[in-house]
Design an enzyme around this catalytic site. Structure first.
Site, PDB file in Angstrom:
ATOM      1  CG  ASP A  72     -30.871 -11.217  21.862  1.00  0.00           C
ATOM      2  OD1 ASP A  72     -29.749 -10.885  22.292  1.00  0.00           O
ATOM      3  OD2 ASP A  72     -31.898 -11.207  22.575  1.00  0.00           O
ATOM      4  CG  ASP A 161     -27.956  -3.450  20.392  1.00  0.00           C
ATOM      5  OD1 ASP A 161     -28.352  -2.606  21.214  1.00  0.00           O
ATOM      6  OD2 ASP A 161     -27.274  -4.445  20.710  1.00  0.00           O
ATOM      7  CD  GLU A 163     -27.178  -2.426  24.399  1.00  0.00           C
ATOM      8  OE1 GLU A 163     -27.034  -2.547  25.636  1.00  0.00           O
ATOM      9  OE2 GLU A 163     -27.383  -3.385  23.616  1.00  0.00           O
TER      10      GLU A 163
END
Length: 273
Positions: A72, A161, A163
């Site tokens: 990634d 994503d 986090e």
């Protein structure tokens, strides 16, 4: 006429000074020390929070079921040597497309199309900032700036994503229930726009802290787990297995390397929906 004792006057002056200093702190620019420790908006990338909470590098243990290597990337990597990665055995890649509703990756075209052009199966991801705008607003921004999906056999569904917040409080100032609602808003909007269930990228410790270890997305949304160790460890509630695993931020050619939990035909199956 009231008489003000000296102690009373000092307390009032002190309180006034604190108030004035607080007001000034809202308008004064960051000091060099503060600027050095606060990343610029848009600079976040997959695993940025994992580095601070879960180490830097993992080496997957041998004897696992067949795994397919992936990477990634974000603007942090710049122009990527896709041929080098392909020749090393990397077969799939995710590229950061967007963050919040204020940032698009300036290297997106080179990274997203470059991986596709060498033969990889590619996808795009969105770095969530739940404290800036709603989940639906960010999902629409993501789809409108590269995060869509096409049934060409080589495009993976978009990834969320979610986090640690690199710019402030870990959970973006949200309660666990409010965070779950924000994520659901994003996922529902993404599916309405693309027809696909988005992948969720997260770390178990963050998920537990910030969603209360909510298990309600596991039946529909593939899990991309972040853990820099020899095993994935405990998964978030609801998921009995991971689909992808980011196991290191210090791999060859580009830092972030991942394993897909299956052979290449399983990567293709996810791309095809």
């Amino acid at each position: 006429m009231p008489v003000h004792r000296p102690g009373t006057i000092r307390r009032r002056l002190t309180a006034l000074s604190v108030t004035l200093l607080a007001a000034l702190s809202l308008t004064l620019p960051l000091t060099s020390a503060q600027a050095a420790t606060t990343p610029a908006r848009g600079s976040a990338h997959m695993g940025m929070g994992v580095l601070a909470h879960d180490g830097r590098s993992g080496t997957p243990s041998t004897g696992d079921a067949t795994q397919t290597e992936g990477v990634d990337v974000s603007s942090y990597q710049g122009n990527v040597a896709w041929s080098t990665l392909w020749n090393s055995g990397v077969r799939w890649a995710y590229t950061k497309a967007t963050e919040g509703t204020y940032y698009t990756n300036p290297y997106f075209t080179q990274q997203y199309n470059g991986s596709y052009d060498v033969g990889m199966i590619r996808g795009a991801y969105h770095f969530a900032t739940p404290d800036t705008t709603s989940g639906a607003t960010q999902a629409n921004y993501f789809v409108d700036h590269g995060g869509g999906w096409s049934k060409d056999g080589k495009t993976l569904p978009g990834a969320l994503d979610i986090e640690w917040n690199p710019y402030g409080a870990s959970c973006y100032g949200k309660s666990q229930s409010a965070m779950v609602s924000w994520i659901a808003d994003f996922l529902n909007t993404y599916k309405a726009r693309t027809g696909r269930d988005a992948v969720i990228y997260t770390a178990t410790s963050w998920w537990t802290e910030c969603t209360g270890n909510y298990g309600g997305f596991a039946s529909a949304n593939p899990l991309w787990i972040a853990r820099y160790a020899s095993t994935v460890g405990t998964l978030p509630a609801g998921w009995g297995f991971y689909t992808m695993w980011q196991y290191t931020s210090s791999g060859p050619t580009v830092g972030d390397h991942d394993k897909f939990n299956g052979a290449l035909d399983r990567v293709q199956a996810l791309a095809n929906g």
